[in-house]
Design an enzyme around this catalytic site. Structure first.
Site, PDB file in Angstrom:
ATOM      1  N   GLU A   1      11.582  -3.061 -34.616  1.00  0.00           N
ATOM      2  CA  GLU A   1      10.178  -3.359 -34.363  1.00  0.00           C
ATOM      3  C   GLU A   1       9.952  -4.846 -34.123  1.00  0.00           C
ATOM      4  O   GLU A   1       9.124  -5.248 -33.308  1.00  0.00           O
ATOM      5  CB  GLU A   1       9.329  -2.884 -35.546  1.00  0.00           C
ATOM      6  CG  GLU A   1       9.154  -1.375 -35.625  1.00  0.00           C
ATOM      7  CD  GLU A   1      10.386  -0.607 -36.080  1.00  0.00           C
ATOM      8  OE1 GLU A   1      11.357  -1.242 -36.550  1.00  0.00           O
ATOM      9  OE2 GLU A   1      10.390   0.619 -35.945  1.00  0.00           O
TER      10      GLU A   1
ATOM     11  N   HIS B   1       4.439   6.826 -44.151  1.00  0.00           N
ATOM     12  CA  HIS B   1       3.886   7.300 -42.878  1.00  0.00           C
ATOM     13  C   HIS B   1       2.364   7.420 -42.907  1.00  0.00           C
ATOM     14  O   HIS B   1       1.785   7.901 -41.945  1.00  0.00           O
ATOM     15  CB  HIS B   1       4.459   8.671 -42.522  1.00  0.00           C
ATOM     16  CG  HIS B   1       5.865   8.651 -42.012  1.00  0.00           C
ATOM     17  ND1 HIS B   1       6.929   8.242 -42.771  1.00  0.00           N
ATOM     18  CD2 HIS B   1       6.393   8.993 -40.803  1.00  0.00           C
ATOM     19  CE1 HIS B   1       8.044   8.353 -42.066  1.00  0.00           C
ATOM     20  NE2 HIS B   1       7.749   8.797 -40.870  1.00  0.00           N
TER      21      HIS B   1
HETATM   22  C1  LIG Z   1      11.741   0.839 -39.296  1.00  0.00           C
HETATM   23  C2  LIG Z   1      11.581   2.223 -38.850  1.00  0.00           C
HETATM   24  N1  LIG Z   1      11.236   2.457 -37.579  1.00  0.00           N
HETATM   25  C3  LIG Z   1      11.075   3.710 -37.135  1.00  0.00           C
HETATM   26  C4  LIG Z   1      11.256   4.775 -37.984  1.00  0.00           C
HETATM   27  C5  LIG Z   1      11.086   6.197 -37.482  1.00  0.00           C
HETATM   28  N2  LIG Z   1      12.410   6.807 -37.467  1.00  0.00           N
HETATM   29  C6  LIG Z   1      12.828   7.587 -38.474  1.00  0.00           C
HETATM   30  S1  LIG Z   1      14.439   7.996 -38.331  1.00  0.00           S
HETATM   31  C7  LIG Z   1      14.580   7.162 -36.862  1.00  0.00           C
HETATM   32  C8  LIG Z   1      15.893   7.138 -36.162  1.00  0.00           C
HETATM   33  C9  LIG Z   1      16.971   6.680 -37.067  1.00  0.00           C
HETATM   34  O1  LIG Z   1      18.191   6.731 -36.390  1.00  0.00           O
HETATM   35  P1  LIG Z   1      19.538   6.473 -37.148  1.00  0.00           P
HETATM   36  O2  LIG Z   1      19.478   5.159 -37.836  1.00  0.00           O
HETATM   37  O3  LIG Z   1      20.631   6.668 -36.185  1.00  0.00           O
HETATM   38  O4  LIG Z   1      19.588   7.570 -38.304  1.00  0.00           O
HETATM   39  P2  LIG Z   1      19.604   9.158 -38.110  1.00  0.00           P
HETATM   40  O5  LIG Z   1      18.193   9.617 -38.137  1.00  0.00           O
HETATM   41  O6  LIG Z   1      20.292   9.461 -36.841  1.00  0.00           O
HETATM   42  O7  LIG Z   1      20.357   9.655 -39.305  1.00  0.00           O
HETATM   43  C10 LIG Z   1      13.382   6.571 -36.519  1.00  0.00           C
HETATM   44  C11 LIG Z   1      13.169   5.791 -35.304  1.00  0.00           C
HETATM   45  C12 LIG Z   1      11.593   4.486 -39.308  1.00  0.00           C
HETATM   46  N3  LIG Z   1      11.777   5.452 -40.219  1.00  0.00           N
HETATM   47  N4  LIG Z   1      11.764   3.213 -39.711  1.00  0.00           N
END
Ligand SMILES: Cc1ncc(C[n+]2csc(CCOP(=O)(O)OP(=O)(O)O)c2C)c(N)n1
Ligand SMILES: Cc1ncc(C[n+]2csc(CCOP(=O)(O)OP(=O)(O)O)c2C)c(N)n1
Ligand SMILES: [Mg+2]
Ligand SMILES: [Mg+2]
Lengths: 326, 356, 326, 356
Positions: free
Chosen positions: C60, C129
């Site tokens: 972000e 959230h």
């Molecule tokens: C700082 C932040 N930005 C956006 C989100 C929304 N969000 C939740 S999981 C995710 C993707 C995470 O990807 P990854 O780190 O690869 O973990 P995975 O979900 O694949 O286990 C996002 C964008 C969040 N939880 N935290």
């Protein structure tokens, strides 16, 4: 007992807290051998060692999160931001973690950390070095926000903040870092959190302020006193949670209130105080509640900063307006 | 031009997708119980995930992040830890949490919207689930620094996703760990997707393990669908960290077979064909194949295990469904160690609103 | 003309703005093929291509700073945060750069960006959230903070925000993303920034609110109307800068004011409104100014969120209190 | 174990500390004017820094960050840029700003507390000085992305210090640049200190150039006290970026001979001996030595140059000292494109307070 400055009082409180509690650690940039850009930690690395006085890499977000981890493990980290203008990357850790770790784990883990930062204008510092953004913190659940306004209160409140089991944002008004001085007994006695300090009693009007602005507020009160008008001057000190009781009872007596802060007017902590009065203190009001504050602009660079900050004159003019109401 | 530094990134695998050893297995793999424990933990995780998803689908649980196909990562990691270590998971490591002693009902309570779910009865020092991606990496170095300052032979283990490696927090934490040679192991649970964003759009780096190079710490890859490899490689990193040899980053290569969460529909952005192909590499069948090939596991074992997992999970679900919500005033009760008097009025108001 | 939801109105405005101005770009996580976690950008990548609808890496802070650079180069980036709980790492870029680039360069460079984020509770979303932290932004100099409360206002205000040459934080109340629906002509007509919207006229009491809370506020007004008490309901819409004139003139007529917001009470934007009334509107006040707000606690997880958020009942009770003053 | 990736970091030097070539010089060095321009720019920068420090010492300027001993970095970088490129400096790159056409008086106005100093008459698209360390790196990728979207053959050049490499912003920006192969060059002005924190306490990484590996972009080191090497290595990176070959990170190794700023006293935390030793490697003497060894520079040239720099700097100082402050209401005038009506009252109040 000796006369010391506010920044020396901060150092004294840090040393005292470290002396009495092994779990107190200092983290930040240049706080070690250099003793901090304002020398708040001068000599502490010699006395307590590099394990307890640690220069971190240049990353405010990192050392705030680091403190959350240390706090969860039972340490009491005190982190220093060189200037408030560099604290913003840490807000994520403060809102999303420090302020809620205890709550979200139902007390299993907690975050007894203190976040220290010099703030405010008036020392002709460079860009990003002079803002007053305490209101951003005063809205964050689960934390305290403290601003001392004298050496003695800095000593007592900082000790209280470090001993407090919850996260505290401790903002130091750097304009009064080096003057005035005050006698302090290094007796380890803390000052009460969550309470205003009454700096001057008066029956005619209440002046509510904090930080470096107490200088102008007290000066304005003296000026009016010479004219026979007695202002009560309150140093809010704990901006969150707010001790509205003391303010309400003062304004209950005086019927008039002027709030003074350096931060931009809109959404400043003065708004919360005025709102509290407009709710629970309305019946006693004899005049509008006025705020003398920084403008809703970017804090200008040093050439114009004195035009930005509330002056004794602006405070006086506003007090006279308020006093003019029948 | 002179050469100032050079680096390599290795990858480790013991069992291939067909469950056949690609090199001699590590010593612990000679112990049947150890392997069976890994296997059981993965099957339990998958069973638990399926139940949680079905609770969500029927309106009895909030959004949930399944670890389908990735079970070997959290399970292998947690199996490599000691009880006194501290686990800092993201939100898809329930398999590791369970092995650490977090109760299934606690995980359900959390996703069901009850804070009690993060008040683990088991591993009291483990961190709760971390939703803001990557923000727990700095906590891990704080925990590790605490161990270092107290001269305790303990290790902090922090797991995050491939997406998290794009966050400065993760880099900053690794960098700090490097400076102080902290007892912390970072594990990238690289499931190749961050919601709809594929691994290749997160970074141009050929591997995520090489993110460690920027921090001056060792980085390595491991086949994240090979529980033996995860257990071994992470275990070596943890034991090195424990004896003062400093931090490490392990990239575990796996694949998210499920939707991102129950709120997601992965068919919007990725091909079924890709997913089907990845089903051929999933970790549970692979280890089962090896166990049965080596005569350590049979049909009866499997049936017993499935029954056992189902009943454990069902019991947890029942306990969860029977659990009362916290009283509304609970939102004040652990906000501070002691409620500031300025807030008592609000608490009273809430109490009145609740029981008028 | 057709009935559409608030989130569809957002999409319509985005598409319209992109259609009419090539420099409008969308940035964020999962806004491309996935169309955004709330589908606000659904289909836009097909229509405008991946250059203009870009999935960023998961950071972000990065994409906010990226937007500052793009803005300085004459683009109009619109960045999406998936939830407000993830916006905090961006505050550094907003305070230290976006909000001051124009000012610090005396207009040479500027930052015409829009920062979109769904906010607020009520959809049983996971931890982090559901918060309402608009007050943090409403205190930052040099930016605007806008919250639409209906599909039509979302459409008009978002168009205005994108066309505005300065940074705008545009917070979308996700509880009303999908209902109620409203008829919208996709005519490219923007709604005025810096102005409140009068949702309902009434002579007896003024209800000031914004975002999803207009639902409860209007319901409360209807309930009172059945009893013969007419509430004026104001949707603040632009939280910074604040249109106090409209609020003052309404309260000048009604003499009573209740402010409703989901965000924690202390230091919420309601405080600024109350403070403005306590200053410039005091003479007309017949009753204390009351705020109905979220508590000063961490937003609880979903099981308790309905106890946290202001309800029609709490609003009604407070209105009756205020109306009881002679 | 198989090898998944490997990397090397190179270092480039042309002139050693004694001003002797350590390898054949790049082609541009055959042109006397080009070398003299580099030399002049460095001497002007040093003269300017000295004047600024003395203005500060006499209370006529605010805090100032001298670049004493580091002149080759900003000068070499700016010399490698084209006019249409965009420069994003931190706060110690005045040498580069001057070469880009920022006027000395503007830099003085800035540090003297007057916003007009950032309204450059010259390079209108260059970014102003960036004080919050590392926060301009994301801007650089934004600018580069703008170039890429408009298909312009322009490059964004971002300079920051060794301390800045600890900030997630810098990593995140490089990572994003890698994903999109953006036309941006990052330069670490590694002066070995971040105020009192030595390079070794920022990171365990052997080089700062290897931070690039995490981002999947090329990283290289250059002798930052060798203006020819900086000009060349950065120039190659810029021209590669210009033709779509993607971003790069260049670590320029130099040393901060001055205090951090005029508000700092470096003797509190570092040895005089270290500083004296580093004086032997400073960039100006080195290039002068080479120029005079090769008969391109003589005593008369030097004297003329010193006189010329002094008079330019003096003229700028006079202009600065004569410049009026902005009127107080200026703080409202570029806050927004048009002042919102809610703020007019405040502006009027300020005007009244100013001229009562
Ligand atoms: C700082 C932040 N930005 C956006 C989100 C929304 N969000 C939740 S999981 C995710 C993707 C995470 O990807 P990854 O780190 O690869 O973990 P995975 O979900 O694949 O286990 C996002 C964008 C969040 N939880 N935290
Ligand atoms: C985010 C931030 N934190 C702290 C500071 C205070 N500060 C100013 S310069 C500096 C050190 C910077 O070191 P480096 O990046 O190596 O640059 P150098 O000053 O050596 O050129 C610090 C800590 C700042 N300006 N910004
Ligand atoms: Mg992933
Ligand atoms: Mg440096």
């Amino acid at each position: 007992m000796s006369e010391i400055t506010l920044v020396e009082a901060v150092r004294l409180a840090l040393a005292r807290a470290m002396e009495e509690d092994d779990t107190v650690l200092l983290l930040g940039e240049d706080i070690g051998v250099d003793g901090g850009v304002f020398r708040a930690t001068d000599g502490l690395i010699k006395r307590f060692g590099a394990d307890r006085v640690m220069d971190t890499p240049l990353s405010e977000s990192l050392f705030t999160g680091l403190a959350v981890g240390l706090g969860a493990q039972g340490f009491r980290p005190v982190v220093e931001y060189q200037f408030m203008g560099f604290i913003y990357p840490a807000i994520d850790q403060i809102v999303n973690h420090a302020g809620r770790l205890r709550n979200r784990t139902r007390g299993r883990l907690s975050c007894p950390m203190v976040i220290r930062a010099p703030y405010g204008g008036g020392i002709r510092a460079p860009e990003h070095h002079s803002e007053s953004m305490e209101a951003l913190f005063a809205h964050i659940p689960g934390i305290r926000v403290i601003i001392p306004s004298s050496p003695a209160r800095a000593y007592g409140l900082l000790l209280a903040a470090i001993r407090d089991p919850d996260p505290v944002v401790f903002l130091e008004p750097k304009r009064i870092y080096r003057a005035p001085k005050e006698e302090i007994a290094d007796d380890g006695v803390s000052a009460p959190l969550d309470h205003c300090f009454m700096l001057r009693e008066g029956r005619d009007v209440t002046l509510v302020t904090w930080g470096a602005m107490i200088v102008e507020a007290l000066a304005a009160a003296e000026t009016l006193a010479a004219e026979g008008v007695e202002a009560e001057v309150i140093d809010v000190a704990t901006l969150k949670p707010l001790d509205m009781e003391t303010i309400l009872s003062s304004v209950g007596r005086t019927g008039r209130c002027v709030i003074v802060h350096e931060a931009p007017l809109s959404g400043g902590v003065g708004a919360e105080i005025a709102a509290g009065l407009a709710d629970r203190g309305l019946v006693n009001l004899l005049a509008p509640i006025r705020r003398v504050a920084g403008y809703d602009t970017v804090m200008p660079l040093s050439r114009l900063e004195s035009s930005y900050m509330p002056t004794e004159e602006r405070i006086l003019r506003t007090m006279r307006e308020v006093l003019a109401y029948a | 031009m002179t050469q100032a530094a050079s680096f390599t990134i290795e990858r480790t695998q013991y069992l291939n997708a067909q469950g056949r050893p690609t090199q001699p297995l590590p010593a612990f793999a000679e112990d049947r119980d150890t392997l069976i424990d890994l296997y059981r933990a993965m099957v339990l995780t998958r069973t638990f995930d399926a139940k949680a998803v079905s609770l969500q689908r029927t309106g009895r649980l909030g959004t949930y992040a399944s670890s389908l196909g990735q079970e070997a990562v959290p399970v292998g990691v947690a199996a490599a830890m000691r009880a006194e270590d501290v686990f800092l998971p993201s939100f898809r490591e329930q398999g590791g949490q369970l092995l650490r002693g977090v109760r299934m009902v606690e995980i359900l309570l959390y996703w069901g919207g009850n804070e009690r779910g993060s008040d683990f009865i088991g591993p009291r020092e483990d961190f709760p689930i971390c939703v803001p991606v990557g923000t727990h990496a700095p906590h891990a170095v704080g925990v590790a620094r605490a161990f270092q300052l107290r001269r305790e032979a303990r290790v902090a283990v922090c797991v995050f996703g491939d997406g998290a490696t794009s966050r400065g927090d993760v880099y900053e934490a690794m960098n700090f760990a490097g400076v102080h040679r902290l007892p912390v192991v970072f594990v990238v649970n690289n499931n190749h997707w961050a919601i709809s964003v594929p691994r290749a759009r997160q970074t141009a780096a050929e591997t995520l393990a090489q993110k460690a190079i920027a921090a001056g710490i060792p980085g390595t890859q491991v086949d994240g669908n090979d529980a033996i490899a995860v257990r071994h490689v992470v275990g070596v990193a943890i034991e090195q960290a424990r004896v003062g040899k400093g931090p490490a980053l392990v990239e575990a290569l796996t694949y998210r077979l499920s939707d991102h969460t129950t709120a997601d529909d992965a068919s919007r952005y990725r091909d079924d064909a890709e997913v089907s192909a990845r089903w051929q590499e999933e970790p549970i069948a692979r280890l089962r194949q090896y166990l049965s090939d080596t005569g350590q596991w049979g049909k009866a074992d499997e049936e017993a295990l499935i029954g056992d997992c189902a009943s454990q999970v069902d019991a947890a679900a029942s306990e969860y469904l029977a659990a009362p919500a916290l009283p509304p005033t609970a939102m004040f009760d652990h906000l501070y160690a002691a409620l500031p008097s300025a807030l008592t009025e609000q608490r009273v108001e809430l109490e009145k609103a609740t029981n008028p």
